[in-house]
Design a protein around this motif. Structure first.
Motif, mmCIF file in Angstrom:
data_model
loop_
_atom_site.group_PDB
_atom_site.id
_atom_site.type_symbol
_atom_site.label_atom_id
_atom_site.label_comp_id
_atom_site.label_asym_id
_atom_site.label_seq_id
_atom_site.Cartn_x
_atom_site.Cartn_y
_atom_site.Cartn_z
ATOM 1 N N GLN A 74 -1.623 33.781 88.206
ATOM 2 C CA GLN A 74 -0.735 33.269 89.235
ATOM 3 C C GLN A 74 0.314 32.360 88.613
ATOM 4 N N THR A 75 1.512 32.382 89.174
ATOM 5 C CA THR A 75 2.601 31.516 88.722
ATOM 6 C C THR A 75 3.387 31.046 89.929
ATOM 7 N N SER A 76 3.756 29.775 89.943
ATOM 8 C CA SER A 76 4.610 29.229 90.990
ATOM 9 C C SER A 76 5.584 28.248 90.352
ATOM 10 N N ILE A 77 6.849 28.299 90.783
ATOM 11 C CA ILE A 77 7.901 27.464 90.197
ATOM 12 C C ILE A 77 8.709 26.830 91.318
ATOM 13 N N GLU A 78 9.079 25.580 91.105
ATOM 14 C CA GLU A 78 9.864 24.836 92.082
ATOM 15 C C GLU A 78 10.919 24.028 91.348
ATOM 16 N N VAL A 79 12.119 23.945 91.912
ATOM 17 C CA VAL A 79 13.217 23.186 91.328
ATOM 18 C C VAL A 79 13.549 22.033 92.259
ATOM 19 N N GLU A 80 13.568 20.823 91.729
ATOM 20 C CA GLU A 80 13.905 19.674 92.568
ATOM 21 C C GLU A 80 15.320 19.820 93.114
ATOM 22 N N GLY A 81 15.466 19.546 94.414
ATOM 23 C CA GLY A 81 16.750 19.667 95.071
ATOM 24 C C GLY A 81 17.080 21.078 95.511
ATOM 25 N N ILE A 82 16.275 22.042 95.100
ATOM 26 C CA ILE A 82 16.511 23.441 95.462
ATOM 27 C C ILE A 82 15.364 23.966 96.313
ATOM 28 N N GLY A 83 14.146 23.779 95.825
ATOM 29 C CA GLY A 83 12.966 24.299 96.507
ATOM 30 C C GLY A 83 12.256 25.308 95.633
ATOM 31 N N SER A 84 11.438 26.119 96.241
ATOM 32 C CA SER A 84 10.626 27.079 95.511
ATOM 33 C C SER A 84 11.460 28.250 95.011
ATOM 34 N N LEU A 85 11.218 28.646 93.751
ATOM 35 C CA LEU A 85 11.787 29.880 93.225
ATOM 36 C C LEU A 85 10.845 31.055 93.450
#
Length: 427
Positions: free
Chosen positions: A77-88
């Motif tokens: 499993q992989t999950s990525i999030e960018v501050e100020g943007i939200g989830s990728l």
């Protein structure tokens, strides 16, 4: 180790920046460290998107994710999030799986909730008990070499918890904090509930238990909260440290800290869990990672000794003071599960390194606003020729373009490292 040069300072004092994108209307998202400046509960009640700044609509995030040529791992499993943007986005489903020593992030988080360490103070001294000393001799799990009666500060124990991933230290801190590991585990699960980690269950403080399970999405929520804790942030970013009474430098199991822009956070590996990594990295606003290849982390000395935060090497990472940054956090779980802990770690380092390289290379360009000359319309709404997210980055020409730069093996004479074993939470 390929030299203990300076490494990214956790506290950069940089203001966040505004990214203006057109999705019918202009939406403003505030990124960088400013998004982390709130209180530990500033992300609300733990909703999946809380704490991200709400910068982009779901449609814009979907477009952004499509334009990034990310080498998502093909297992686990992989999950990525960018501050100020939200989830990728996430890959690999949402079924709870063993997370091994990634659980220690929650251990540190809960300890610091009850016993905060303001202003970089070392905290109270804690006496090593017989159980922790006896467990230090184990060859079936990762431990830190401590002896009965030894007195270490809370800060020093947090370093022994997070750098060499001492399972015996996790249980010692649990007993000190809550009286028993069972009572402490209940606190861990309450904290998970407060953070909205609905698919997570902790059954021990160390993560060695195979029924301590979570998901990549849930662990991203914890990573977001953990980064608001200055001490946890600093300790997780140390490449190495010195602890009085512990032989040799204590080396961090997270080899990706050798990559410019990588800030932490925690490894985890076992035969059932495979290789796991909770990570945080910075990307540059204008392109690259704010790094200078070969010397990206400017040349101060490495952090040595309790309380060091890596400030001796400068804060710019080679990109110049005050440059705007975006923080990316992610979790990769279940790499090469049911092999050996070492195979799992090698796989998670390789695949996470490729993700970070791609994000540092492509995210700044993908987020660049479209100019009127590019879109053919001064309004930004476009007529089909423009994009809410600016020009698309070029796709890599070869598969090798996605490969992370080689990381030299890190070895220090006398360094404290966990022993390899086939079953259990190695790191």
């Amino acid at each position: 180790m390929a030299g203990l040069g300076s490494y990214p300072a956790w506290v950069r004092g940089r203001a966040g920046f505004a990214a203006v994108v057109a999705v019918g209307l202009l939406v403003t998202g505030v990124g960088g460290w400013a998004a982390l400046a709130g209180s530990r509960n500033g992300d609300g009640s733990g909703g999946a998107e809380s704490g991200t700044g709400g910068g982009l609509s779901a449609a814009a995030r979907s477009e952004l994710a499509e334009r990034l040529h990310l080498p998502w791992p093909d297992e686990g499993q992989t999950s990525i999030e960018v501050e100020g943007i939200g989830s990728l986005g996430s890959r690999g489903g949402n079924r709870p799986v063993p997370i091994a020593s990634v659980a220690k992030v929650m251990t540190a988080y809960v300890v610091l909730a009850s016993h905060p360490l303001p202003d970089g103070r070392p905290g109270p001294e804690i006496t090593v008990d017989a159980a922790a000393a006896n467990e230090a001799l184990s060859r079936s799990e990762s431990t830190a070499p401590v002896r009965e009666g030894q007195r270490l500060t809370q800060r020093q124990l947090l370093e022994l918890l997070l750098l060499p991933s001492g399972n015996n230290i996790a249980r010692l801190l649990a007993r000190w904090d809550a009286g028993s590991e069972e009572a402490f585990t209940r606190k861990m699960n309450r904290a998970a509930e407060e953070l909205g980690m609905t698919r997570t269950r902790y059954t021990g403080a160390s993560g060695i238990e195979t029924d301590t399970v979570s998901t990549a999405e849930d662990q991203v929520k914890l990573a977001r909260a953990a980064l608001k804790e200055p001490v946890l942030r600093k300790v997780a970013g140390l490449r190495s440290t010195e602890v009085p009474g512990v032989p040799g430098p204590v080396v961090n199991t997270n080899r990706l800290l050798d990559k410019p822009g990588v800030l932490g956070l925690k490894t985890g590996s076992s035969t059932p869990a495979g290789g796991n990594l909770m990570w945080a990295a910075e990307t540059d606003e204008a392109g690259g990672a704010g790094r200078t290849d070969g010397s990206g982390e400017s040349g101060g000395s490495s952090a040595q000794g309790s309380g060091a935060d890596g400030g001796g090497g400068g804060e710019g990472g080679g990109n110049g003071a005050g440059a705007a940054k975006r923080l990316v956090i992610g979790v990769v779980l279940g790499q090469r599960a049911r092999t050996t802990p070492m195979e799992g770690l090698e796989a998670v380092f390789r695949r996470t390194g490729a993700l970070i390289d791609a994000l540092q290379r492509e995210l700044p360009t993908a987020l660049a606003p479209t100019s009127p000359s590019r879109s053919g319309s001064g309004s930004g709404s476009g007529s089909g020729s423009g994009s809410a997210l600016g020009p698309a980055p070029l796709a890599p020409r070869t598969a090798s373009a996605l490969a992370p730069r080689a990381l030299a093996p890190r070895a220090l004479p006398g360094a404290v490292r966990p022993t390899a074993h086939l079953i259990g939470g190695r790191s």
